[in-house]
Scaffold this motif. Structure first.
Motif, PDB file in Angstrom:
ATOM      1  N   ALA A   1      20.874  36.625  12.702  1.00 28.39           N
ATOM      2  CA  ALA A   1      20.829  38.042  13.067  1.00 28.39           C
ATOM      3  C   ALA A   1      22.017  38.430  13.940  1.00 28.39           C
ATOM      4  N   VAL A   2      22.444  37.514  14.812  1.00 33.61           N
ATOM      5  CA  VAL A   2      23.628  37.778  15.638  1.00 33.61           C
ATOM      6  C   VAL A   2      24.855  37.969  14.743  1.00 33.61           C
ATOM      7  N   LEU A   3      24.997  37.104  13.737  1.00 37.48           N
ATOM      8  CA  LEU A   3      26.124  37.229  12.815  1.00 37.48           C
ATOM      9  C   LEU A   3      26.001  38.501  11.978  1.00 37.48           C
ATOM     10  N   TYR A   4      24.758  38.865  11.625  1.00 37.70           N
ATOM     11  CA  TYR A   4      24.557  40.081  10.838  1.00 37.70           C
ATOM     12  C   TYR A   4      24.932  41.321  11.640  1.00 37.70           C
ATOM     13  N   ALA A   5      24.830  41.245  12.954  1.00 42.17           N
ATOM     14  CA  ALA A   5      25.235  42.372  13.795  1.00 42.17           C
ATOM     15  C   ALA A   5      26.725  42.666  13.602  1.00 42.17           C
ATOM     16  N   PHE A   6      27.544  41.608  13.534  1.00 41.29           N
ATOM     17  CA  PHE A   6      28.957  41.810  13.233  1.00 41.29           C
ATOM     18  C   PHE A   6      29.117  42.421  11.842  1.00 41.29           C
ATOM     19  N   ASN A   7      28.288  41.982  10.912  1.00 38.69           N
ATOM     20  CA  ASN A   7      28.336  42.479   9.537  1.00 38.69           C
ATOM     21  C   ASN A   7      28.055  43.981   9.481  1.00 38.69           C
ATOM     22  N   ILE A   8      27.126  44.451  10.315  1.00 38.49           N
ATOM     23  CA  ILE A   8      26.797  45.875  10.341  1.00 38.49           C
ATOM     24  C   ILE A   8      28.010  46.697  10.748  1.00 38.49           C
ATOM     25  N   VAL A   9      28.737  46.198  11.745  1.00 33.83           N
ATOM     26  CA  VAL A   9      29.926  46.905  12.216  1.00 33.83           C
ATOM     27  C   VAL A   9      30.979  46.987  11.109  1.00 33.83           C
ATOM     28  N   LEU A  10      31.101  45.911  10.337  1.00 36.11           N
ATOM     29  CA  LEU A  10      32.115  45.858   9.281  1.00 36.11           C
ATOM     30  C   LEU A  10      31.726  46.651   8.039  1.00 36.11           C
ATOM     31  N   MET A  11      30.419  46.765   7.762  1.00 34.52           N
ATOM     32  CA  MET A  11      29.965  47.302   6.479  1.00 34.52           C
ATOM     33  C   MET A  11      30.428  48.737   6.248  1.00 34.52           C
ATOM     34  N   ARG A  12      30.303  49.582   7.250  1.00 28.11           N
ATOM     35  CA  ARG A  12      30.678  50.987   7.089  1.00 28.11           C
ATOM     36  C   ARG A  12      32.177  51.104   6.799  1.00 28.11           C
ATOM     37  N   ARG A  13      33.015  50.416   7.563  1.00 30.96           N
ATOM     38  CA  ARG A  13      34.456  50.519   7.360  1.00 30.96           C
ATOM     39  C   ARG A  13      34.859  49.929   6.015  1.00 30.96           C
ATOM     40  N   GLN A  14      34.228  48.822   5.642  1.00 31.92           N
ATOM     41  CA  GLN A  14      34.548  48.222   4.355  1.00 31.92           C
ATOM     42  C   GLN A  14      34.175  49.168   3.216  1.00 31.92           C
ATOM     43  N   SER A  15      33.029  49.809   3.312  1.00 30.58           N
ATOM     44  CA  SER A  15      32.568  50.709   2.261  1.00 30.58           C
ATOM     45  C   SER A  15      33.445  51.951   2.142  1.00 30.58           C
ATOM     46  N   GLN A  16      34.140  52.312   3.222  1.00 31.23           N
ATOM     47  CA  GLN A  16      35.032  53.459   3.183  1.00 31.23           C
ATOM     48  C   GLN A  16      36.398  53.125   2.589  1.00 31.23           C
ATOM     49  N   SER A  17      36.729  51.844   2.529  1.00 38.23           N
ATOM     50  CA  SER A  17      38.047  51.447   2.038  1.00 38.23           C
ATOM     51  C   SER A  17      38.007  50.744   0.689  1.00 38.23           C
ATOM     52  N   ALA A  18      36.801  50.541   0.119  1.00 36.24           N
ATOM     53  CA  ALA A  18      36.695  49.837  -1.163  1.00 36.24           C
ATOM     54  C   ALA A  18      35.463  50.307  -1.912  1.00 36.24           C
ATOM     55  N   ALA A  19      35.530  50.242  -3.251  1.00 32.11           N
ATOM     56  CA  ALA A  19      34.413  50.630  -4.108  1.00 32.11           C
ATOM     57  C   ALA A  19      33.360  49.514  -4.137  1.00 32.11           C
ATOM     58  N   PRO A  20      32.109  49.859  -4.503  1.00 33.73           N
ATOM     59  CA  PRO A  20      31.033  48.850  -4.502  1.00 33.73           C
ATOM     60  C   PRO A  20      31.335  47.599  -5.317  1.00 33.73           C
ATOM     61  N   LEU A  21      31.889  47.755  -6.538  1.00 30.75           N
ATOM     62  CA  LEU A  21      32.178  46.580  -7.364  1.00 30.75           C
ATOM     63  C   LEU A  21      33.213  45.676  -6.724  1.00 30.75           C
ATOM     64  N   GLU A  22      34.193  46.281  -6.078  1.00 31.58           N
ATOM     65  CA  GLU A  22      35.221  45.485  -5.387  1.00 31.58           C
ATOM     66  C   GLU A  22      34.594  44.697  -4.239  1.00 31.58           C
ATOM     67  N   ILE A  23      33.734  45.347  -3.494  1.00 37.57           N
ATOM     68  CA  ILE A  23      33.069  44.680  -2.372  1.00 37.57           C
ATOM     69  C   ILE A  23      32.227  43.507  -2.870  1.00 37.57           C
ATOM     70  N   ALA A  24      31.451  43.736  -3.925  1.00 37.18           N
ATOM     71  CA  ALA A  24      30.587  42.676  -4.461  1.00 37.18           C
ATOM     72  C   ALA A  24      31.411  41.505  -4.990  1.00 37.18           C
ATOM     73  N   PHE A  25      32.502  41.803  -5.710  1.00 37.88           N
ATOM     74  CA  PHE A  25      33.324  40.724  -6.266  1.00 37.88           C
ATOM     75  C   PHE A  25      33.905  39.852  -5.161  1.00 37.88           C
ATOM     76  N   PHE A  26      34.528  40.468  -4.173  1.00 44.20           N
ATOM     77  CA  PHE A  26      35.174  39.682  -3.125  1.00 44.20           C
ATOM     78  C   PHE A  26      34.146  38.968  -2.243  1.00 44.20           C
TER      79      PHE A  26
END
Length: 298
Positions: free
Chosen positions: A164-189
């Protein structure tokens, strides 16, 4: 600036459905992990998912990923390796609803991390919310002790808390990542980078054998994981992370449902009370400060 039109209500509904897909995926992965181990389940799930996602991604890709997007892909993919391993290892030893309830502290930790790393103000509401959420965690652990689930269940719970601690970092990254890449790109990488990480971790232990006896569950988990990831990426591109974070709490109901239907698990009153306290703590910490009306300060 947002790259796509913002649709908060539709995004919230999509996030709840995506959380449901991921909860069903958790159930399928728990089944595979119980028989073959978490590392084998994760490594083979990624290996199957990469070509499945790669084909539509490369067929529809218009531009190469930006340098900013690649940075988010790499960081989030690398972060997923220890986060997923500790979560699914812990899930082998604790009921699904309890695991999800413990994982609910991630949004609260994200707020605290924002204060520590980004120098944002940690106000009294975050402190109060932290205390309330911590009481919820203690309630769940107390119920675990009452049920005499054993040492493995305690270590499983601690592994999920670390995840859960690591997922907290993931939450911070998720919004910015989703704004700079499409869903398929995110899933592939994600599957490419995290998948490579799982196989690298397996090197000292030898290549994980294919879980043939759980092949149906593994394929189901792979498909559900892809659907859940695409759904969340789509939602987080259309609404803010703070607004969508509440959708994560539907995971407790989804987990209780799938845990009961598949494993016969019934959440204890301690788990329900703990989940309620953690959710309340996150709500207290995250809700915006009330802005006084001009007449109130006159």
């Amino acid at each position: 600036m947002d790259r796509v039109p913002q649709q908060p209500l539709l995004a919230f509904a999509a996030a709840i459905v995506a959380v449901g897909f991921l909860s069903a995926m958790d159930a399928a992965m728990k089944s595979v992990s119980l028989d073959h181990g978490a590392l084998s389940a994760l490594a083979w799930r990624a290996l199957i998912a990469v070509p499945v996602v790669a084909l539509p991604y490369f067929l529809t890709r218009r531009d190469r990923p930006t340098s900013a997007a690649l940075r988010y892909h790499f960081i989030r993919g690398a972060l997923m390796v220890p986060m997923s391993l500790t979560f699914f290892w812990g899930l082998k030893f604790v009921p699904m609803a309890q695991a999800i309830a413990l994982a609910f502290i991630a949004p609260l930790i994200a707020l605290i991390l924002a204060g520590v790393l980004l120098k944002e103000t940690i106000g009294p509401r975050i402190v109060a919310g932290s205390i309330l959420a911590f009481a919820g965690v203690l309630s769940i652990l107390a119920g675990q002790a009452q049920a005499a689930l054993g040492r493995d269940a305690l270590w499983g719970s601690l592994a999920i808390l670390f995840s859960a601690v690591l997922y907290a970092f993931n939450i911070v990254l998720m919004r910015r990542q989703s704004q700079s890449a499409a869903p398929l790109e995110i899933a592939f990488f994600y599957f490419a980078i995290a998948g490579a990480g799982f196989w690298l971790v397996a090197i000292p232990l030898g290549p994980p054998s294919f879980p043939a006896s759980s092949a149906v569950d593994l394929l189901l988990a792979t498909g559900l994981s892809i659907l859940g990831m695409l759904g969340l990426a789509w939602a987080y591109a259309r609404a803010g992370a703070g607004y969508l974070s509440a959708s994560e709490y539907s995971g407790f109901l989804w987990a209780a449902l799938f845990g009961f239907l598949i494993f016969g698990e019934i959440p204890s009153p301690w788990t329900v009370a703990g989940a309620a306290a953690i959710i309340a703590g996150c709500w207290v910490a995250a809700r915006p400060e009330r802005t006084p009306h001009p007449m109130e300060t006159a």
